[in-house]
Design a protein around this motif. Structure first.
Motif, PDB file in Angstrom:
ATOM      1  N   VAL A 119     -14.523   0.001  17.021  1.00  0.00           N
ATOM      2  CA  VAL A 119     -13.382   0.914  16.972  1.00  0.00           C
ATOM      3  C   VAL A 119     -12.067   0.228  17.361  1.00  0.00           C
ATOM      4  CG1 VAL A 119     -12.411   3.002  18.035  1.00  0.00           C
ATOM      5  CG2 VAL A 119     -14.763   3.006  17.168  1.00  0.00           C
ATOM      6  N   PRO A 120     -12.021  -0.630  18.393  1.00  0.00           N
ATOM      7  CA  PRO A 120     -10.741  -1.295  18.691  1.00  0.00           C
ATOM      8  C   PRO A 120     -10.223  -2.135  17.528  1.00  0.00           C
ATOM      9  CG  PRO A 120     -12.224  -1.464  20.562  1.00  0.00           C
ATOM     10  CD  PRO A 120     -13.041  -0.904  19.437  1.00  0.00           C
ATOM     11  N   LEU A 121     -11.111  -2.711  16.744  1.00  0.00           N
ATOM     12  CA  LEU A 121     -10.696  -3.471  15.568  1.00  0.00           C
ATOM     13  C   LEU A 121     -10.044  -2.552  14.544  1.00  0.00           C
ATOM     14  CD1 LEU A 121     -10.909  -6.425  14.524  1.00  0.00           C
ATOM     15  CD2 LEU A 121     -12.973  -5.725  13.315  1.00  0.00           C
ATOM     16  N   LEU A 122     -10.587  -1.336  14.391  1.00  0.00           N
ATOM     17  CA  LEU A 122      -9.995  -0.367  13.471  1.00  0.00           C
ATOM     18  C   LEU A 122      -8.651   0.136  13.994  1.00  0.00           C
ATOM     19  CD1 LEU A 122     -13.251   1.613  12.595  1.00  0.00           C
ATOM     20  CD2 LEU A 122     -12.154  -0.193  11.259  1.00  0.00           C
ATOM     21  N   ASP A 123      -8.543   0.296  15.318  1.00  0.00           N
ATOM     22  CA  ASP A 123      -7.258   0.673  15.921  1.00  0.00           C
ATOM     23  C   ASP A 123      -6.186  -0.370  15.584  1.00  0.00           C
ATOM     24  OD1 ASP A 123      -8.532   2.827  17.158  1.00  0.00           O
ATOM     25  OD2 ASP A 123      -8.762   1.795  19.078  1.00  0.00           O
ATOM     26  N   GLU A 124      -6.539  -1.633  15.758  1.00  0.00           N
ATOM     27  CA  GLU A 124      -5.589  -2.714  15.493  1.00  0.00           C
ATOM     28  C   GLU A 124      -5.216  -2.757  14.014  1.00  0.00           C
ATOM     29  OE1 GLU A 124      -5.276  -7.569  16.074  1.00  0.00           O
ATOM     30  OE2 GLU A 124      -7.223  -6.616  15.858  1.00  0.00           O
ATOM     31  N   MET A 125      -6.185  -2.562  13.128  1.00  0.00           N
ATOM     32  CA  MET A 125      -5.895  -2.567  11.703  1.00  0.00           C
ATOM     33  C   MET A 125      -4.907  -1.468  11.340  1.00  0.00           C
ATOM     34  SD  MET A 125      -8.538  -2.248   8.454  1.00  0.00           S
ATOM     35  CE  MET A 125      -8.859  -0.496   8.711  1.00  0.00           C
ATOM     36  N   ALA A 126      -5.087  -0.289  11.918  1.00  0.00           N
ATOM     37  CA  ALA A 126      -4.167   0.816  11.640  1.00  0.00           C
ATOM     38  C   ALA A 126      -2.741   0.455  12.056  1.00  0.00           C
ATOM     39  CB  ALA A 126      -4.632   2.078  12.346  1.00  0.00           C
ATOM     40  N   LEU A 127      -2.593  -0.194  13.207  1.00  0.00           N
ATOM     41  CA  LEU A 127      -1.268  -0.613  13.645  1.00  0.00           C
ATOM     42  C   LEU A 127      -0.658  -1.607  12.671  1.00  0.00           C
ATOM     43  CD1 LEU A 127      -1.822  -1.044  17.497  1.00  0.00           C
ATOM     44  CD2 LEU A 127      -0.418   0.692  16.364  1.00  0.00           C
ATOM     45  N   ARG A 128      -1.437  -2.554  12.216  1.00  0.00           N
ATOM     46  CA  ARG A 128      -0.936  -3.560  11.287  1.00  0.00           C
ATOM     47  C   ARG A 128      -0.520  -2.946   9.955  1.00  0.00           C
ATOM     48  NH1 ARG A 128      -5.544  -7.809  10.809  1.00  0.00           N
ATOM     49  NH2 ARG A 128      -4.002  -8.887   9.499  1.00  0.00           N
ATOM     50  N   LEU A 129      -1.207  -1.866   9.577  1.00  0.00           N
ATOM     51  CA  LEU A 129      -0.882  -1.191   8.318  1.00  0.00           C
ATOM     52  C   LEU A 129       0.238  -0.172   8.469  1.00  0.00           C
ATOM     53  CD1 LEU A 129      -4.453  -0.477   6.890  1.00  0.00           C
ATOM     54  CD2 LEU A 129      -2.740  -2.009   5.897  1.00  0.00           C
ATOM     55  N   GLY A 130       0.589   0.169   9.691  1.00  0.00           N
ATOM     56  CA  GLY A 130       1.497   1.287   9.895  1.00  0.00           C
ATOM     57  C   GLY A 130       0.860   2.590   9.443  1.00  0.00           C
ATOM     58  N   ALA A 131      -0.446   2.700   9.638  1.00  0.00           N
ATOM     59  CA  ALA A 131      -1.218   3.816   9.105  1.00  0.00           C
ATOM     60  C   ALA A 131      -1.405   4.910  10.150  1.00  0.00           C
ATOM     61  CB  ALA A 131      -2.592   3.326   8.655  1.00  0.00           C
ATOM     62  N   ARG A 132      -1.666   6.131   9.681  1.00  0.00           N
ATOM     63  CA  ARG A 132      -2.151   7.175  10.573  1.00  0.00           C
ATOM     64  C   ARG A 132      -3.547   6.779  11.045  1.00  0.00           C
ATOM     65  NH1 ARG A 132      -2.019  13.664   9.529  1.00  0.00           N
ATOM     66  NH2 ARG A 132       0.188  13.087   9.389  1.00  0.00           N
ATOM     67  N   ARG A 133      -3.837   7.098  12.293  1.00  0.00           N
ATOM     68  CA  ARG A 133      -5.140   6.750  12.869  1.00  0.00           C
ATOM     69  C   ARG A 133      -5.814   8.018  13.385  1.00  0.00           C
ATOM     70  NH1 ARG A 133      -9.775   5.351  13.497  1.00  0.00           N
ATOM     71  NH2 ARG A 133     -10.528   3.916  15.118  1.00  0.00           N
ATOM     72  N   THR A 134      -7.048   8.262  12.925  1.00  0.00           N
ATOM     73  CA  THR A 134      -7.818   9.416  13.386  1.00  0.00           C
ATOM     74  C   THR A 134      -9.195   8.960  13.842  1.00  0.00           C
ATOM     75  OG1 THR A 134      -6.693  10.926  11.845  1.00  0.00           O
ATOM     76  CG2 THR A 134      -8.788  11.658  12.776  1.00  0.00           C
ATOM     77  N   ALA A 173       0.814  -1.215   0.000  1.00  0.00           N
ATOM     78  CA  ALA A 173       0.000   0.000   0.000  1.00  0.00           C
ATOM     79  C   ALA A 173       0.847   1.264   0.000  1.00  0.00           C
ATOM     80  CB  ALA A 173      -0.919   0.014   1.207  1.00  0.00           C
ATOM     81  N   PRO A 174       0.310   2.339  -0.574  1.00  0.00           N
ATOM     82  CA  PRO A 174       0.892   3.657  -0.374  1.00  0.00           C
ATOM     83  C   PRO A 174       0.617   4.116   1.053  1.00  0.00           C
ATOM     84  CG  PRO A 174      -1.208   3.849  -1.503  1.00  0.00           C
ATOM     85  CD  PRO A 174      -0.922   2.376  -1.348  1.00  0.00           C
ATOM     86  N   ALA A 175       0.905   5.353   1.361  1.00  0.00           N
ATOM     87  CA  ALA A 175       0.611   5.891   2.691  1.00  0.00           C
ATOM     88  C   ALA A 175      -0.858   5.673   3.026  1.00  0.00           C
ATOM     89  CB  ALA A 175       0.945   7.378   2.725  1.00  0.00           C
ATOM     90  N   CYS A 176      -1.125   5.194   4.243  1.00  0.00           N
ATOM     91  CA  CYS A 176      -2.491   4.827   4.638  1.00  0.00           C
ATOM     92  C   CYS A 176      -2.962   5.645   5.825  1.00  0.00           C
ATOM     93  CB  CYS A 176      -2.561   3.344   4.995  1.00  0.00           C
ATOM     94  SG  CYS A 176      -2.449   2.223   3.604  1.00  0.00           S
ATOM     95  N   HIS A 177      -4.287   5.830   5.864  1.00  0.00           N
ATOM     96  CA  HIS A 177      -4.945   6.569   6.928  1.00  0.00           C
ATOM     97  C   HIS A 177      -6.218   5.806   7.284  1.00  0.00           C
ATOM     98  CE1 HIS A 177      -6.632  10.804   8.229  1.00  0.00           C
ATOM     99  NE2 HIS A 177      -6.332  10.056   9.260  1.00  0.00           N
ATOM    100  N   VAL A 178      -6.423   5.526   8.546  1.00  0.00           N
ATOM    101  CA  VAL A 178      -7.638   4.867   9.025  1.00  0.00           C
ATOM    102  C   VAL A 178      -8.420   5.890   9.836  1.00  0.00           C
ATOM    103  CG1 VAL A 178      -8.597   3.026  10.455  1.00  0.00           C
ATOM    104  CG2 VAL A 178      -6.576   2.589   9.029  1.00  0.00           C
ATOM    105  N   VAL A 179      -9.627   6.204   9.365  1.00  0.00           N
ATOM    106  CA  VAL A 179     -10.477   7.220   9.986  1.00  0.00           C
ATOM    107  C   VAL A 179     -11.782   6.551  10.428  1.00  0.00           C
ATOM    108  CG1 VAL A 179     -11.723   9.399   9.627  1.00  0.00           C
ATOM    109  CG2 VAL A 179      -9.516   9.008   8.491  1.00  0.00           C
ATOM    110  N   SER A 180     -12.278   6.934  11.588  1.00  0.00           N
ATOM    111  CA  SER A 180     -13.592   6.439  12.018  1.00  0.00           C
ATOM    112  C   SER A 180     -14.185   7.419  13.002  1.00  0.00           C
ATOM    113  CB  SER A 180     -13.465   5.064  12.680  1.00  0.00           C
ATOM    114  OG  SER A 180     -12.934   5.173  13.988  1.00  0.00           O
ATOM    115  N   GLY A 181     -15.457   7.200  13.321  1.00  0.00           N
ATOM    116  CA  GLY A 181     -16.066   7.894  14.439  1.00  0.00           C
ATOM    117  C   GLY A 181     -15.619   7.273  15.742  1.00  0.00           C
ATOM    118  N   ALA A 182     -16.088   7.851  16.838  1.00  0.00           N
ATOM    119  CA  ALA A 182     -15.733   7.341  18.159  1.00  0.00           C
ATOM    120  C   ALA A 182     -16.502   6.081  18.516  1.00  0.00           C
ATOM    121  CB  ALA A 182     -15.977   8.421  19.214  1.00  0.00           C
ATOM    122  N   TYR A 183     -17.588   5.801  17.778  1.00  0.00           N
ATOM    123  CA  TYR A 183     -18.368   4.583  17.978  1.00  0.00           C
ATOM    124  C   TYR A 183     -18.742   4.028  16.613  1.00  0.00           C
ATOM    125  CZ  TYR A 183     -22.158   1.374  18.943  1.00  0.00           C
ATOM    126  OH  TYR A 183     -22.936   0.257  18.971  1.00  0.00           O
TER     127      TYR A 183
END
Length: 296
Positions: free
Chosen positions: A244-259, A228-238
């Protein structure tokens, strides 16, 4: 702002059918704001039961930051053509190839944004060919299948579509109060008549095929991280569709920015458009800055 105004394109935007090697796709194409330095082009893919109008409130703030934004109806979504009953036309690989054709027609590398189902289609497009993409943003879009509760609700929709017309299903959705992932027609921006028009414009086969994809998508995060190119994982708080914890983990696995967008749920693009636009533009600015540094 009224719900009807939220469905209408910004004043400077063009609505047209983008001609590609794989057919024509309805788009809203919004320019860089007057006086802003042009920085890049963004292609935005909507989610299940959604449409290009789901990004309406992002166009102007992103234009002010220097980004031309192109929101597209995918094959069989709202104002883009597609077969009524041939589900094979909506296989994920077919939809991903549509995205590559859209970028080719735009004639420039893009920042790719996919919301929910659109994020999984965006991922599939990058896995086919990463070269057309400057960056990838997955918005409220998880690593694999949707949650069990949402699978059950999508199954209810699929079962209804097997025996009812789109107009009849619309009446059921209105009566039941739809969930996040099935609920685009009822909770997206726009007045009820516009939302009903969007629902009726969407092809049943598209909903059936992509609903199955959402309920069976495998985890392809490792594949994506490798290319992948540079990645960003964005979500709401719920988010009940992908917690949301699943999205947090995915961002870590991707080395992505997380918002995480405070005050937003499954659709930060409509729940909190200004903070969402700011987070997107900040990410793209950083990506472009790093690329300039690498070339220096």
């Amino acid at each position: 702002m009224s719900r009807n105004a939220a469905f209408a394109p910004p004043p400077d935007a063009r609505t047209y059918r983008l001609r590609t090697a794989r057919g024509e796709f309805a788009v809203v194409d919004s320019p860089v704001a007057d006086g802003a330095e042009p920085k890049g082009v963004v292609l935005m893919l909507p989610g299940f039961t959604g449409s290009k109008e789901d990004f309406t409130l992002l166009h102007e703030p992103l234009g002010a930051r220097g980004y031309r934004t192109v929101a597209v109806d995918g094959r069989g979504q709202y104002e883009s053509d597609g077969p009524e009953h041939d589900e094979a036309a909506y296989a994920q690989t077919e939809l991903a190839r549509d995205v590559l054709a859209q970028v080719a027609a735009l004639g420039v590398r893009v920042h790719l944004v996919g919301h929910s189902l659109g994020g999984q289609i965006a991922r599939a497009a990058v896995l086919l060919d990463r070269d057309p993409f400057v960056s990838l943003t997955l918005m409220s879009s998880g690593p694999a299948r949707i949650s069990v509760s949402q699978q059950q609700r999508v199954k209810l929709l699929r079962d209804a579509l097997d025996t009812m017309t789109m107009a009849e299903v619309w009446q059921v959705i209105q009566a039941m109060g739809p969930p996040e992932e099935v609920g685009g027609p009822a909770v997206g921006p726009g007045d009820p008549d516009r939302l009903r028009s969007r629902w009726l414009g969407t092809r049943p086969a598209q909903l059936l095929a992509t609903g199955r994809q959402l309920c069976s998508e495998p985890d392809r995060v490792a594949e994506l991280a490798a290319v992948a190119p540079a990645c960003h994982v964005v979500s709401g708080a719920y988010d009940d569709t992908w917690p949301v914890p699943l999205l947090d983990e995915m961002a870590l696995r991707l080395g992505a920015r997380r918002t995480v967008i405070t005050g937003a749920e499954h659709s930060p693009n409509t729940d909190q458009p200004l903070p969402t636009a700011r987070a997107l533009a900040d990410f793209w600015d950083d990506v472009c800055s790093r690329q300039r540094s690498d070339r220096a």
